[in-house]
Design a protein around this motif. Sequence first.
Motif, PDB file in Angstrom:
ATOM      1  N   ASP A   4       0.810  -1.202   0.000  1.00 32.71           N
ATOM      2  CA  ASP A   4       0.000   0.000   0.000  1.00 32.71           C
ATOM      3  C   ASP A   4       0.857   1.271   0.000  1.00 32.71           C
ATOM      4  OD1 ASP A   4      -2.263  -1.486   0.012  1.00 32.71           O
ATOM      5  OD2 ASP A   4      -2.553  -1.383   2.192  1.00 32.71           O
ATOM      6  N   TRP A   5       2.012   1.205   0.557  1.00 36.41           N
ATOM      7  CA  TRP A   5       2.883   2.370   0.635  1.00 36.41           C
ATOM      8  C   TRP A   5       3.311   2.846  -0.760  1.00 36.41           C
ATOM      9  CZ3 TRP A   5       7.786   1.773  -1.333  1.00 36.41           C
ATOM     10  CH2 TRP A   5       8.240   0.468  -1.528  1.00 36.41           C
ATOM     11  N   ILE A   6       3.311   1.903  -1.795  1.00 37.04           N
ATOM     12  CA  ILE A   6       3.684   2.280  -3.158  1.00 37.04           C
ATOM     13  C   ILE A   6       2.677   3.267  -3.731  1.00 37.04           C
ATOM     14  CG2 ILE A   6       3.969   1.385  -5.509  1.00 37.04           C
ATOM     15  CD1 ILE A   6       5.122  -1.117  -4.331  1.00 37.04           C
ATOM     16  N   TYR A   7       1.438   3.111  -3.356  1.00 34.24           N
ATOM     17  CA  TYR A   7       0.383   3.963  -3.900  1.00 34.24           C
ATOM     18  C   TYR A   7       0.308   5.326  -3.211  1.00 34.24           C
ATOM     19  CZ  TYR A   7      -1.112  -0.313  -6.151  1.00 34.24           C
ATOM     20  OH  TYR A   7      -1.156  -1.438  -6.891  1.00 34.24           O
ATOM     21  N   SER A   8       1.084   5.500  -2.170  1.00 37.56           N
ATOM     22  CA  SER A   8       1.065   6.757  -1.442  1.00 37.56           C
ATOM     23  C   SER A   8       1.701   7.854  -2.304  1.00 37.56           C
ATOM     24  CB  SER A   8       1.833   6.609  -0.132  1.00 37.56           C
ATOM     25  OG  SER A   8       2.055   7.854   0.437  1.00 37.56           O
ATOM     26  N   PRO A   9       1.080   9.037  -2.375  1.00 39.10           N
ATOM     27  CA  PRO A   9       1.639  10.126  -3.178  1.00 39.10           C
ATOM     28  C   PRO A   9       3.014  10.566  -2.675  1.00 39.10           C
ATOM     29  CG  PRO A   9      -0.596  10.664  -2.505  1.00 39.10           C
ATOM     30  CD  PRO A   9      -0.239   9.399  -1.835  1.00 39.10           C
ATOM     31  N   LEU A  10       3.254  10.491  -1.406  1.00 40.32           N
ATOM     32  CA  LEU A  10       4.539  10.892  -0.862  1.00 40.32           C
ATOM     33  C   LEU A  10       5.653   9.991  -1.399  1.00 40.32           C
ATOM     34  CD1 LEU A  10       6.038  12.756   1.066  1.00 40.32           C
ATOM     35  CD2 LEU A  10       5.600  11.112   2.882  1.00 40.32           C
ATOM     36  N   THR A  11       5.408   8.726  -1.467  1.00 39.91           N
ATOM     37  CA  THR A  11       6.404   7.781  -1.998  1.00 39.91           C
ATOM     38  C   THR A  11       6.682   8.080  -3.468  1.00 39.91           C
ATOM     39  OG1 THR A  11       5.562   6.087  -0.497  1.00 39.91           O
ATOM     40  CG2 THR A  11       6.925   5.353  -2.316  1.00 39.91           C
ATOM     41  N   GLN A  12       5.661   8.333  -4.213  1.00 35.97           N
ATOM     42  CA  GLN A  12       5.845   8.626  -5.630  1.00 35.97           C
ATOM     43  C   GLN A  12       6.636   9.931  -5.817  1.00 35.97           C
ATOM     44  OE1 GLN A  12       1.969   8.495  -7.426  1.00 35.97           O
ATOM     45  NE2 GLN A  12       1.807   6.268  -7.200  1.00 35.97           N
ATOM     46  N   TYR A  13       6.370  10.921  -5.003  1.00 33.77           N
ATOM     47  CA  TYR A  13       7.110  12.177  -5.083  1.00 33.77           C
ATOM     48  C   TYR A  13       8.577  11.981  -4.692  1.00 33.77           C
ATOM     49  CZ  TYR A  13       2.621  14.603  -5.509  1.00 33.77           C
ATOM     50  OH  TYR A  13       1.407  15.024  -5.931  1.00 33.77           O
ATOM     51  N   LEU A  14       8.809  11.171  -3.659  1.00 37.62           N
ATOM     52  CA  LEU A  14      10.188  10.921  -3.244  1.00 37.62           C
ATOM     53  C   LEU A  14      10.977  10.188  -4.338  1.00 37.62           C
ATOM     54  CD1 LEU A  14       9.840   9.882   0.513  1.00 37.62           C
ATOM     55  CD2 LEU A  14      10.978  11.891  -0.411  1.00 37.62           C
ATOM     56  N   ILE A  15      10.364   9.206  -4.955  1.00 34.51           N
ATOM     57  CA  ILE A  15      11.031   8.458  -6.019  1.00 34.51           C
ATOM     58  C   ILE A  15      11.294   9.376  -7.220  1.00 34.51           C
ATOM     59  CG2 ILE A  15      10.740   6.603  -7.708  1.00 34.51           C
ATOM     60  CD1 ILE A  15       9.292   5.029  -5.510  1.00 34.51           C
ATOM     61  N   THR A  16      10.317  10.185  -7.591  1.00 35.37           N
ATOM     62  CA  THR A  16      10.482  11.118  -8.703  1.00 35.37           C
ATOM     63  C   THR A  16      11.561  12.148  -8.378  1.00 35.37           C
ATOM     64  OG1 THR A  16       8.155  10.834  -9.279  1.00 35.37           O
ATOM     65  CG2 THR A  16       9.272  12.739 -10.211  1.00 35.37           C
ATOM     66  N   THR A  18      14.062  11.853  -6.249  1.00 37.12           N
ATOM     67  CA  THR A  18      15.364  11.179  -6.220  1.00 37.12           C
ATOM     68  C   THR A  18      15.883  10.965  -7.650  1.00 37.12           C
ATOM     69  OG1 THR A  18      14.717  10.046  -4.173  1.00 37.12           O
ATOM     70  CG2 THR A  18      16.610   9.169  -5.362  1.00 37.12           C
ATOM     71  N   GLY A  19      15.003  10.579  -8.540  1.00 33.79           N
ATOM     72  CA  GLY A  19      15.394  10.393  -9.942  1.00 33.79           C
ATOM     73  C   GLY A  19      15.833  11.696 -10.584  1.00 33.79           C
ATOM     74  N   LEU A  20      15.085  12.777 -10.285  1.00 33.45           N
ATOM     75  CA  LEU A  20      15.467  14.080 -10.834  1.00 33.45           C
ATOM     76  C   LEU A  20      16.809  14.554 -10.290  1.00 33.45           C
ATOM     77  CD1 LEU A  20      12.038  15.940 -10.875  1.00 33.45           C
ATOM     78  CD2 LEU A  20      13.376  15.178 -12.845  1.00 33.45           C
ATOM     79  N   ILE A  21      17.037  14.344  -8.982  1.00 34.70           N
ATOM     80  CA  ILE A  21      18.315  14.752  -8.381  1.00 34.70           C
ATOM     81  C   ILE A  21      19.463  13.930  -8.972  1.00 34.70           C
ATOM     82  CG2 ILE A  21      19.646  14.720  -6.229  1.00 34.70           C
ATOM     83  CD1 ILE A  21      17.046  15.550  -4.791  1.00 34.70           C
ATOM     84  N   ALA A  22      19.231  12.632  -9.175  1.00 33.39           N
ATOM     85  CA  ALA A  22      20.272  11.783  -9.779  1.00 33.39           C
ATOM     86  C   ALA A  22      20.559  12.245 -11.211  1.00 33.39           C
ATOM     87  CB  ALA A  22      19.841  10.328  -9.759  1.00 33.39           C
TER      88      ALA A  22
END
Length: 139
Positions: A4-16, A18-22
Motif C-alpha cells: 500500500d505504501w507504493i500507492y502513497s503520493p509521498l512515496t511517488q514524489y520521493l522516487i520522482t 530522487t530520480g530528478l536529483i540523480a
Amino acid sequence: MRFDWIYSPLTQYLITGTGLIASLCLWISARAQLRDIHHRLSKSIETLESGFQNLTASVKEIKTAGQTALENSPPSPVQAINLTKRAQVLRMRNRGESLNSIAAALQIPLGEVVLLLKIEKLLDAELVEATAKVEATAK
C-alpha cells in the motif's frame, strides 16, 4: 506482504525527486567532464599551432639557406656522361642508328658519342684478349 505504501503520493514524489536529483548530478558531472575535455583540447591545439609555426620558420630558414648556398656555389663543371647514357648510345648504335641521330636524341655532343663507341671497342678488345689468355692457360 503489503504494498500500500507504493500507492502513497509521498512515496511517488520521493522516487520522482530522487530520480530528478540523480539526473541533475549526472548532467553536472557530464558538463564538468566536457569542460575538462575542452580545456585539454584547447591546450593541444595551442601546442600544435606553436609547433606548426616553429616548423614553418625552420622550413623557411632551410629554404633561404639552400638558396644562398646555390647562389654562392661555384658553377658546376660540365656534366659527365653517366652509365645510362653509355648504355643508350650502345643500344642505339646496335640498332643501326647514325652517330648524328644518337647525339641529337640523347642531347650530347657528337664527339662524346664517338668517344663512348671507341671506349666500348677497346673494352671489347681487352675482353677478347683476356678470354684468349684464360683459354690458353686452361689448355
